[in-house]
Motif scaffolding. Structure first.
Motif, PDB file in Angstrom:
ATOM      1  N   THR A 150      -4.899   3.682   4.841  1.00 54.27           N
ATOM      2  CA  THR A 150      -3.580   4.217   4.495  1.00 54.27           C
ATOM      3  C   THR A 150      -3.715   5.724   4.342  1.00 54.27           C
ATOM      4  N   SER A 202       0.837  -1.208   0.000  1.00 56.93           N
ATOM      5  CA  SER A 202       0.000   0.000   0.000  1.00 56.93           C
ATOM      6  C   SER A 202       0.868   1.253   0.000  1.00 56.93           C
ATOM      7  N   ILE A 254       3.787   8.720   4.698  1.00 53.25           N
ATOM      8  CA  ILE A 254       2.748   7.680   4.707  1.00 53.25           C
ATOM      9  C   ILE A 254       2.582   7.144   6.126  1.00 53.25           C
ATOM     10  N   ALA A 314       0.738   4.214  -2.578  1.00 49.52           N
ATOM     11  CA  ALA A 314       0.500   5.602  -2.170  1.00 49.52           C
ATOM     12  C   ALA A 314       1.488   6.550  -2.871  1.00 49.52           C
ATOM     13  N   LEU A 317      -6.095   3.656  -3.823  1.00 48.92           N
ATOM     14  CA  LEU A 317      -4.922   2.798  -4.050  1.00 48.92           C
ATOM     15  C   LEU A 317      -5.242   1.562  -4.883  1.00 48.92           C
ATOM     16  N   LEU A 350      -2.004   9.273   3.201  1.00 44.68           N
ATOM     17  CA  LEU A 350      -0.957   9.918   2.416  1.00 44.68           C
ATOM     18  C   LEU A 350      -0.976  11.391   2.799  1.00 44.68           C
TER      19      LEU A 350
END
Ligand code: DC
Length: 223
Positions: free
Chosen positions: A79, A38, A70, A42, A90, A81
């Motif tokens: 996740t 991930s 991240i 990102a 993503l 960013l």
């Protein structure tokens, strides 16, 4: 399960079921699920947002080093960013296509390794990805290498596609997995390889819950 805060690292070939297993074990032991894939996704998303080509190594290096933080939230289910939840984006096909190129860039990998270690400093993590047992966390408290025969991994992927109504042949998928294994093992940076001290779990004959139980048992023994 009550566990002391440590770092657990899991890797293995594509289609071995390691993502599902890692996510479920993390839930059970209340650890952060550090999905390293991930993070590469990102970076790819950020490059796309800034209209930087996946082949522009100089600009990408500057981007990851200076403007890309991240993090994970909700025990790894989300996740972040630069503080924004991008978990949905993503999975877009555009990211899927470009991440392969971006994940090969050594400067991007170096920065991701740094960020993975930063994340692991703050909580107990169970990390998953191509290089987590060998490069990112060579001193992890516990390492697992999850694998299965090519035929079994192809069968699982084939069934998944059948359920989703995607047209494909078993032979085609088996061949793709064979090629992917070869590419992953022979690539120049962070190739897929078994860490010497990793516990190997061959899941060819196992159900997912049996794999999870096996890992939980090993974690408990390690306490
Ligand atoms: O596991 P995934 O499909 O989300 O991974 C996305 C891409 O990142 C894929 O091309 C493999 C690559 N990757 C990597 O190079 N190193 C990692 N530790 C994790 C993923």
């Amino acid at each position: 399960m009550n566990t002391r805060k440590s770092t657990i690292a899991i890797d293995g070939p594509a289609g071995s079921g390691k993502s599902t297993v890692t996510r479920k074990v993390a839930e059970q032991i209340n650890y952060l699920y550090l999905n390293s894939g991930s993070m590469y996704r990102a970076v790819t998303l950020l490059a796309s947002q800034r209209e930087i080509s996946p082949n522009n190594r100089t600009q990408l290096t500057d981007l990851v080093q200076k403007q890309c933080q991240i993090d994970f939230a909700d025990n790894g289910k989300k996740t972040l960013l630069n503080g924004i939840d991008v978990s949905e984006e993503l999975r877009h096909p555009e990211i899927e296509q470009q991440v392969v190129v971006i994940a090969k860039i050594p400067e991007v990998r170096q920065e991701m390794v740094k960020q993975q270690r930063r994340i692991a400093k703050n909580s107990g993590v169970i990390a998953e990805g191509r290089d987590v047992t060998t490069v990112v966390f060579p001193d992890a408290d516990l390492k697992f290498y999850i694998t299965a025969s090519i035929e079994e991994r192809a069968r699982r992927r084939f069934n998944e596609f059948q359920t989703k109504g995607v047209a494909c042949s078993f032979e085609q998928i088996e061949n793709e997995i064979r090629i992917r294994d070869q590419q992953d093992k022979s690539r120049q940076h962070s190739p897929l390889k078994k860490a010497e001290d990793a516990i190997i779990i061959d899941t060819t004959q196992l159900e997912i819950n049996q794999v999870i139980d096996l890992i939980l048992k090993k974690i408990k023994e390690d306490q």
